[in-house]
Design an enzyme around this catalytic site. Structure first.
Site, PDB file in Angstrom:
ATOM      1  CG  ASP A  11       3.016   0.385   3.354  1.00  0.00           C
ATOM      2  OD1 ASP A  11       2.279   1.391   3.414  1.00  0.00           O
ATOM      3  OD2 ASP A  11       2.958  -0.445   2.426  1.00  0.00           O
ATOM      4  CG  ASP A  52       8.069   0.561   3.119  1.00  0.00           C
ATOM      5  OD1 ASP A  52       7.281   0.092   3.942  1.00  0.00           O
ATOM      6  OD2 ASP A  52       8.380   0.000   2.059  1.00  0.00           O
ATOM      7  CE1 TYR A  89      -5.632  -1.308  -1.623  1.00  0.00           C
ATOM      8  CE2 TYR A  89      -3.298  -1.787  -1.414  1.00  0.00           C
ATOM      9  CZ  TYR A  89      -4.596  -2.213  -1.573  1.00  0.00           C
ATOM     10  OH  TYR A  89      -4.869  -3.548  -1.683  1.00  0.00           O
ATOM     11  CG  ASP A 130       8.655  -0.485  -1.137  1.00  0.00           C
ATOM     12  OD1 ASP A 130       8.200  -1.177  -0.198  1.00  0.00           O
ATOM     13  OD2 ASP A 130       7.918   0.069  -1.985  1.00  0.00           O
ATOM     14  CE  LYS A 131       5.437  -2.197  -3.731  1.00  0.00           C
ATOM     15  NZ  LYS A 131       5.473  -1.299  -2.554  1.00  0.00           N
ATOM     16  CE1 TYR A 230       5.082 -14.290   3.150  1.00  0.00           C
ATOM     17  CE2 TYR A 230       3.608 -16.159   3.386  1.00  0.00           C
ATOM     18  CZ  TYR A 230       4.874 -15.643   3.232  1.00  0.00           C
ATOM     19  OH  TYR A 230       5.941 -16.490   3.168  1.00  0.00           O
ATOM     20  CE  LYS A 233       8.202 -11.380  -0.304  1.00  0.00           C
ATOM     21  NZ  LYS A 233       7.432 -12.375   0.451  1.00  0.00           N
ATOM     22  NE  ARG A 267      -2.047  -9.578  -7.647  1.00  0.00           N
ATOM     23  CZ  ARG A 267      -3.100  -8.934  -7.171  1.00  0.00           C
ATOM     24  NH1 ARG A 267      -3.366  -8.958  -5.885  1.00  0.00           N
ATOM     25  NH2 ARG A 267      -3.900  -8.248  -7.966  1.00  0.00           N
ATOM     26  CE1 TYR A 348      -3.256 -10.878  -2.686  1.00  0.00           C
ATOM     27  CE2 TYR A 348      -0.892 -10.957  -3.112  1.00  0.00           C
ATOM     28  CZ  TYR A 348      -2.059 -10.236  -2.991  1.00  0.00           C
ATOM     29  OH  TYR A 348      -2.048  -8.892  -3.174  1.00  0.00           O
TER      30      TYR A 348
HETATM   31  C1  F6R Z   1       5.441  -4.169  -0.166  1.00  0.00           C
HETATM   32  C2  F6R Z   1       4.196  -4.229  -0.925  1.00  0.00           C
HETATM   33  C3  F6R Z   1       3.687  -5.517  -1.438  1.00  0.00           C
HETATM   34  C4  F6R Z   1       2.212  -5.654  -1.112  1.00  0.00           C
HETATM   35  C5  F6R Z   1       1.601  -6.820  -1.809  1.00  0.00           C
HETATM   36  C6  F6R Z   1       0.150  -7.047  -1.386  1.00  0.00           C
HETATM   37  O1  F6R Z   1       5.706  -2.854   0.087  1.00  0.00           O
HETATM   38  O2  F6R Z   1       3.593  -3.209  -1.124  1.00  0.00           O
HETATM   39  O3  F6R Z   1       4.385  -6.621  -0.942  1.00  0.00           O
HETATM   40  O4  F6R Z   1       2.067  -5.798   0.255  1.00  0.00           O
HETATM   41  O5  F6R Z   1       1.691  -6.564  -3.179  1.00  0.00           O
HETATM   42  O6  F6R Z   1      -0.651  -6.031  -1.832  1.00  0.00           O
HETATM   43  P1  F6R Z   1      -2.226  -5.962  -1.534  1.00  0.00           P
HETATM   44  O7  F6R Z   1      -2.363  -5.773  -0.051  1.00  0.00           O
HETATM   45  O8  F6R Z   1      -2.645  -4.763  -2.287  1.00  0.00           O
HETATM   46  O9  F6R Z   1      -2.827  -7.233  -2.018  1.00  0.00           O
HETATM   47 MG    MG Z   2       6.712  -1.223   1.166  1.00  0.00          MG
HETATM   48 MG    MG Z   3       3.208  -1.955   0.619  1.00  0.00          MG
END
Ligand code: F6R
Ligand code: MG
Ligand code: MG
Length: 366
Positions: A11, A52, A89, A130-131, A230, A233, A267, A348
């Protein structure tokens, strides 16, 4: 002919949050591979799933090759420059190290690769999710390679009745690859004991016991183990060789109709159902749901046919509707119980910090 298939994915920035990379960004990665990979690669294919970008490469240099990994790393650097220019982003977010050091493993991008003697007809499937994280493939792989309720080939195909060897990795172990080899069907219950714990034990590869040939390779990296915190993901990729000594394409695809709950989504901190989606799909509801795409290829002399989208068939529309219903149902319980991941898997630190403050306010009643 000995061929290596390598998938390296990252990503490196996306539009409107974590939705998808821009066309210019994908174009920059693709043209870097075209320009600089010609001498090394038999073929390549660049695609996106959610936010990704995955680079699939066929070559004769073996797994872990420095020049192949450098090519992908530099393609992602070229893409990151575009991401920065466009203000995407999370520009370059999965490139966790400053300088390339011989192999992208441990540097942020996810990798899966294997080498084999190419069969006269070499059909294979390329999965990208993804996610979510690599444990998302545990259940579909268990069902496809160890359960005759899903895979009649385990009863019907003489080359499959000897079963398959599962190589499972303890992804919490950071000082090296901690693995165990278990054989289906004899070790079925032990395999299940490990695979139920998707955040710790992840299928890394699967091998035919009849021929010794490798069927599956999965990316097993855990970003937080690399970064010490972290950073998103791990959005796993996977390659599966199919037919003959291996399960049929339909036996590999069938378990995705379950839409199992997996870790990830908003998140990176929730449990949501895994939705099989068409290639190059975006992300939407609740920064999800977690998605998986599957592209089918045939290959000859390391050259790919055109890609075929395995989850584009109308059958999967019905599955997607059901998965959407499961997702909405789970979201109705918000932060409660099974909807959110356990403390150790939250992306987080906010809850931890709050708990520390609250802990000081607890008192023992007289
Ligand atoms: C995985 C993904 C999520 C973000 C997470 C944190 O592809 O996009 O796991 O990494 O939601 O997001 P931010 O960095 O925006 O707090
Ligand atoms: Mg991703
Ligand atoms: Mg991401």
């Amino acid at each position: 002919m000995k061929i290596t298939l390598s998938v390296i994915k990252a990503d490196i920035g996306s539009i409107g949050g974590h939705i998808r990379p821009s066309q210019r960004l994908i174009g920059a990665v693709r043209s870097h591979i075209m320009q600089h990979g010609n001498d090394m690669l038999r073929d390549s294919h660049v695609s996106s799933t959610g936010d990704d970008i995955a680079i699939l490469m066929a070559h004769e240099r073996g797994p872990g090759d420095e020049e192949i990994h450098r090519l992908a790393w530099e393609a992602f650097l070229a893409g990151t420059a575009v991401a920065q220019e466009q203000g995407l982003y999370g520009a370059g977010q999965d490139l966790l190290k400053d300088a390339f050091s011989g192999n992208v493993r441990g540097m942020g991008p996810a990798v899966c690769e294997f080498e084999f003697d190419e069969r006269p007809s070499e059909p294979f499937l390329f999965f990208a999710a993804d996610k979510t994280d690599p444990g998302a493939y545990n259940l579909p792989l268990y069902l496809a390679f160890a359960d005759p309720m899903n895979t009649p080939g385990l009863m019907l195909a003489p080359s499959m009745t000897a079963g398959f060897r599962f190589v499972i990795m303890d992804v919490n172990h950071t000082e090296g690859d901690r693995i165990i080899e278990l054989e289906a069907p004899e070790d079925l219950y032990d395999i299940a004991v490990l695979l139920r714990d998707t955040e710790r034990y992840v299928v890394e590869s699967i091998w035919s016991r009849a021929s010794g040939e490798q069927a599956v390779t999965v990316s097993t990296s855990r970003l937080h183990n690399i970064a010490g915190k972290y950073t998103g993901k791990d959005d796993p990729v996977m390659l599966v060789r199919v037919q003959k000594d291996f399960p049929a394409t339909g036996e590999i695809l069938a378990p995705y109709a379950i839409g199992p709950y997996v870790a990830g989504c908003m998140r990176g901190s929730h449990q949501m159902p895994l939705m099989p989606v068409p290639r190059n799909s975006d992300i939407s509801y609740f920064d999800g749901p977690p998605v998986v795409s599957c592209t089918a290829f045939s290959m000859h002399d390391g050259k790919f046919t055109e890609p075929v989208d395995a989850f584009a068939h109308p059958f999967w529309d019905k599955v997607r509707d059901r998965v959407a219903d499961k997702a909405i149902d789970m979201r109705r319980q918000g932060f409660f119980g099974a909807a959110m991941l356990p403390m150790s898997e939250l992306e987080y630190t906010g809850i931890m910090e709050k708990l520390q403050v609250l802990d000081g306010r607890f008192r023992l009643r007289d």
